[in-house]
Design a protein around this motif. Structure first.
Motif, PDB file in Angstrom:
ATOM      1  N   ILE A 139       0.869  -1.194  -0.093  1.00  0.00           N
ATOM      2  CA  ILE A 139       0.064  -0.086  -0.177  1.00  0.00           C
ATOM      3  C   ILE A 139       0.955   1.165  -0.059  1.00  0.00           C
ATOM      4  O   ILE A 139       0.504   2.496  -0.676  1.00  0.00           O
ATOM      5  N   PRO A 140       2.080   1.321   0.599  1.00  0.00           N
ATOM      6  CA  PRO A 140       2.698   2.617   0.718  1.00  0.00           C
ATOM      7  C   PRO A 140       3.313   2.856  -0.645  1.00  0.00           C
ATOM      8  O   PRO A 140       3.479   3.987  -1.167  1.00  0.00           O
ATOM      9  N   ILE A 141       3.545   1.988  -1.463  1.00  0.00           N
ATOM     10  CA  ILE A 141       3.901   2.092  -2.822  1.00  0.00           C
ATOM     11  C   ILE A 141       2.849   2.767  -3.680  1.00  0.00           C
ATOM     12  O   ILE A 141       3.233   3.812  -4.408  1.00  0.00           O
ATOM     13  N   VAL A 142       1.605   2.698  -3.572  1.00  0.00           N
ATOM     14  CA  VAL A 142       0.407   3.560  -3.972  1.00  0.00           C
ATOM     15  C   VAL A 142       0.702   5.130  -3.702  1.00  0.00           C
ATOM     16  O   VAL A 142       0.429   5.971  -4.474  1.00  0.00           O
ATOM     17  N   GLY A 143       1.080   5.125  -2.249  1.00  0.00           N
ATOM     18  CA  GLY A 143       1.144   6.566  -1.749  1.00  0.00           C
ATOM     19  C   GLY A 143       2.489   7.048  -2.504  1.00  0.00           C
ATOM     20  O   GLY A 143       2.456   8.326  -2.925  1.00  0.00           O
ATOM     21  N   ILE A 144       3.495   6.446  -2.702  1.00  0.00           N
ATOM     22  CA  ILE A 144       4.718   6.977  -3.386  1.00  0.00           C
ATOM     23  C   ILE A 144       4.391   7.221  -4.901  1.00  0.00           C
ATOM     24  O   ILE A 144       4.822   8.684  -5.204  1.00  0.00           O
ATOM     25  N   VAL A 145       3.408   6.522  -5.445  1.00  0.00           N
ATOM     26  CA  VAL A 145       3.056   7.034  -6.673  1.00  0.00           C
ATOM     27  C   VAL A 145       2.387   8.201  -6.753  1.00  0.00           C
ATOM     28  O   VAL A 145       2.456   9.116  -7.592  1.00  0.00           O
ATOM     29  N   ALA A 146       1.586   8.564  -5.732  1.00  0.00           N
ATOM     30  CA  ALA A 146       0.606   9.734  -5.633  1.00  0.00           C
ATOM     31  C   ALA A 146       1.433  10.928  -5.525  1.00  0.00           C
ATOM     32  O   ALA A 146       1.305  12.045  -5.806  1.00  0.00           O
ATOM     33  N   GLY A 147       2.741  10.793  -4.740  1.00  0.00           N
ATOM     34  CA  GLY A 147       3.637  11.862  -4.524  1.00  0.00           C
ATOM     35  C   GLY A 147       4.759  12.090  -5.747  1.00  0.00           C
ATOM     36  O   GLY A 147       4.846  13.357  -5.961  1.00  0.00           O
ATOM     37  N   ILE A 148       5.077  11.162  -6.391  1.00  0.00           N
ATOM     38  CA  ILE A 148       6.020  11.450  -7.454  1.00  0.00           C
ATOM     39  C   ILE A 148       5.518  11.570  -8.651  1.00  0.00           C
ATOM     40  O   ILE A 148       5.969  12.104  -9.676  1.00  0.00           O
ATOM     41  N   ALA A 149       4.409  11.154  -9.260  1.00  0.00           N
ATOM     42  CA  ALA A 149       3.515  11.446 -10.411  1.00  0.00           C
ATOM     43  C   ALA A 149       3.653  13.003 -10.746  1.00  0.00           C
ATOM     44  O   ALA A 149       3.909  13.136 -12.029  1.00  0.00           O
ATOM     45  N   PRO A 150       2.999  13.790  -9.974  1.00  0.00           N
ATOM     46  CA  PRO A 150       3.220  15.229 -10.167  1.00  0.00           C
ATOM     47  C   PRO A 150       4.544  15.788 -10.525  1.00  0.00           C
ATOM     48  O   PRO A 150       4.566  16.721 -11.235  1.00  0.00           O
ATOM     49  N   GLY A 193       0.635  14.116 -15.078  1.00  0.00           N
ATOM     50  CA  GLY A 193       1.218  13.906 -13.997  1.00  0.00           C
ATOM     51  C   GLY A 193       0.138  14.194 -12.748  1.00  0.00           C
ATOM     52  O   GLY A 193       0.049  13.311 -11.700  1.00  0.00           O
ATOM     53  N   LEU A 194      -0.658  15.176 -12.880  1.00  0.00           N
ATOM     54  CA  LEU A 194      -1.712  15.720 -11.861  1.00  0.00           C
ATOM     55  C   LEU A 194      -2.871  14.757 -11.743  1.00  0.00           C
ATOM     56  O   LEU A 194      -3.255  13.995 -10.582  1.00  0.00           O
ATOM     57  N   ILE A 195      -3.340  14.054 -12.993  1.00  0.00           N
ATOM     58  CA  ILE A 195      -4.304  13.083 -13.032  1.00  0.00           C
ATOM     59  C   ILE A 195      -3.717  11.828 -12.364  1.00  0.00           C
ATOM     60  O   ILE A 195      -4.466  11.133 -11.476  1.00  0.00           O
ATOM     61  N   VAL A 196      -2.381  11.248 -12.635  1.00  0.00           N
ATOM     62  CA  VAL A 196      -2.236  10.064 -12.278  1.00  0.00           C
ATOM     63  C   VAL A 196      -2.020  10.132 -10.556  1.00  0.00           C
ATOM     64  O   VAL A 196      -2.286   9.254  -9.928  1.00  0.00           O
ATOM     65  N   GLY A 197      -1.392  11.521 -10.260  1.00  0.00           N
ATOM     66  CA  GLY A 197      -1.246  11.543  -8.989  1.00  0.00           C
ATOM     67  C   GLY A 197      -2.490  11.540  -8.146  1.00  0.00           C
ATOM     68  O   GLY A 197      -2.687  10.859  -6.728  1.00  0.00           O
ATOM     69  N   ILE A 198      -3.468  12.120  -8.688  1.00  0.00           N
ATOM     70  CA  ILE A 198      -4.936  12.304  -8.068  1.00  0.00           C
ATOM     71  C   ILE A 198      -5.506  10.917  -7.841  1.00  0.00           C
ATOM     72  O   ILE A 198      -6.141  10.447  -6.801  1.00  0.00           O
ATOM     73  N   ILE A 199      -5.514  10.230  -8.985  1.00  0.00           N
ATOM     74  CA  ILE A 199      -5.878   8.553  -8.704  1.00  0.00           C
ATOM     75  C   ILE A 199      -5.297   7.754  -7.751  1.00  0.00           C
ATOM     76  O   ILE A 199      -5.741   7.013  -7.066  1.00  0.00           O
ATOM     77  N   ALA A 200      -4.070   7.916  -7.795  1.00  0.00           N
ATOM     78  CA  ALA A 200      -3.170   7.103  -6.901  1.00  0.00           C
ATOM     79  C   ALA A 200      -3.482   7.509  -5.378  1.00  0.00           C
ATOM     80  O   ALA A 200      -3.581   6.708  -4.495  1.00  0.00           O
ATOM     81  N   TYR A 201      -3.578   8.986  -5.373  1.00  0.00           N
ATOM     82  CA  TYR A 201      -4.061   9.243  -3.782  1.00  0.00           C
ATOM     83  C   TYR A 201      -5.302   8.744  -3.339  1.00  0.00           C
ATOM     84  O   TYR A 201      -5.498   8.282  -2.327  1.00  0.00           O
ATOM     85  N   VAL A 202      -6.192   8.941  -4.407  1.00  0.00           N
ATOM     86  CA  VAL A 202      -7.748   8.272  -3.838  1.00  0.00           C
ATOM     87  C   VAL A 202      -7.594   6.764  -3.722  1.00  0.00           C
ATOM     88  O   VAL A 202      -8.118   6.242  -2.450  1.00  0.00           O
ATOM     89  N   CYS A 203      -6.907   6.072  -4.244  1.00  0.00           N
ATOM     90  CA  CYS A 203      -6.917   4.604  -3.994  1.00  0.00           C
ATOM     91  C   CYS A 203      -5.815   4.466  -2.789  1.00  0.00           C
ATOM     92  O   CYS A 203      -6.277   3.474  -2.036  1.00  0.00           O
ATOM     93  N   TYR A 204      -4.913   5.466  -2.576  1.00  0.00           N
ATOM     94  CA  TYR A 204      -4.082   5.129  -1.290  1.00  0.00           C
ATOM     95  C   TYR A 204      -4.996   5.337  -0.070  1.00  0.00           C
ATOM     96  O   TYR A 204      -5.112   4.658   0.823  1.00  0.00           O
ATOM     97  N   GLN A 205      -5.958   6.316  -0.176  1.00  0.00           N
ATOM     98  CA  GLN A 205      -6.771   6.645   0.809  1.00  0.00           C
ATOM     99  C   GLN A 205      -7.920   5.554   1.173  1.00  0.00           C
ATOM    100  O   GLN A 205      -8.395   5.303   2.306  1.00  0.00           O
ATOM    101  N   ILE A 206      -8.257   4.989   0.111  1.00  0.00           N
ATOM    102  CA  ILE A 206      -9.564   3.876   0.003  1.00  0.00           C
ATOM    103  C   ILE A 206      -8.932   2.809   0.657  1.00  0.00           C
ATOM    104  O   ILE A 206      -9.522   2.146   1.709  1.00  0.00           O
TER     105      ILE A 206
END
Length: 234
Positions: A139-150, A193-206
């Protein structure tokens, strides 16, 4: 002869008026999604990889956590009945066959019966931490994606600006056609980058919300089990 010249002149005037009222339609090239991705440049490759990685982990963890979060009231009732009847072996077999986080926690507690309650609580708590760690895997990997995609999108923006200035210095021309390629790359990579980051962030929170619910359920069932073991001594 004069009449023919007058007729030609009248025809030219009529054609001019017609073209002025109804100008010829210029066919516009459709802007396709695939073309936009290509214009984004090499930065789009890691962004697409990050998106796929986040989605694969999300769906794999989602179904795993959902399975762990299923209602185990039947398991608790069976264990309670076996413990109250003094059939510890039967209760242990029920927990082993359930193959669930709660079943493994209760099995560990049942194997510690006869020891102080604190030891049983400690054993259940340790197994609970191990089960939660399994649920949180990747799960932390999804959080990392949310941070580095933008950030990758920002790299694409910088690359686009560099391309603009390079093309201007090469052609010494400030026309829009000269700088359009850099502008495409600049805007497309930033948006992606913003779209990928938003998608990953939502997945991470869920996923985190789902894990928190499982933890609460396991803690509640563990407390109920400890209360069950303490009942004979009251």
């Amino acid at each position: 002869m004069l009449l023919m010249q007058v007729a030609d002149t009248a025809r030219q005037v009529a054609d001019s008026l017609t073209n002025g009222i109804n100008p010829p339609v210029v066919a516009q090239e459709e802007l396709r999604f695939g073309d936009l991705l290509i214009k984004g440049g090499w930065v789009m490759i890691p962004l697409v990889i990050l998106l796929i990685l986040a989605l694969v982990i999300f769906f794999e963890r989602y179904f795993t956590i959902r399975k762990a979060a299923k209602n185990e009231s039947n398991l608790m009732n069976q264990v309670r009945s076996s413990v109250m009847a003094g059939k510890l072996d039967s209760a242990i077999a029920i927990c082993r066959n359930s193959d669930t986080p709660l079943g493994r926690m209760l099995q560990k507690g049942l194997l510690r019966i006869g020891r102080p309650i604190k030891d049983i609580e400690g054993a259940i708590e340790n197994i609970g931490k191990l089960e939660v760690s399994k649920l949180e895997k990747n799960i932390p990997i999804v959080g990392i994606v949310a941070g580095i995609a933008p950030m990758f999108g920002f790299i694409g923006t910088i690359a686009g600006v560099i391309k603009i200035f390079y093309d201007i210095s090469k052609t010494d021309n400030l026309a829009m056609g000269t700088i359009s390629a850099g502008l495409y790359q600049k805007m497309i990579t930033s948006a992606t980058g913003l779209i990928v980051g938003i998608i990953a962030y939502v997945c991470y929170q869920i996923l985190n919300i789902m894990v928190d619910k499982v933890i609460l359920k396991l803690e509640t069932d563990a407390i109920e089990f400890i209360d069950l073991l303490e009942e004979p001594s009251k």
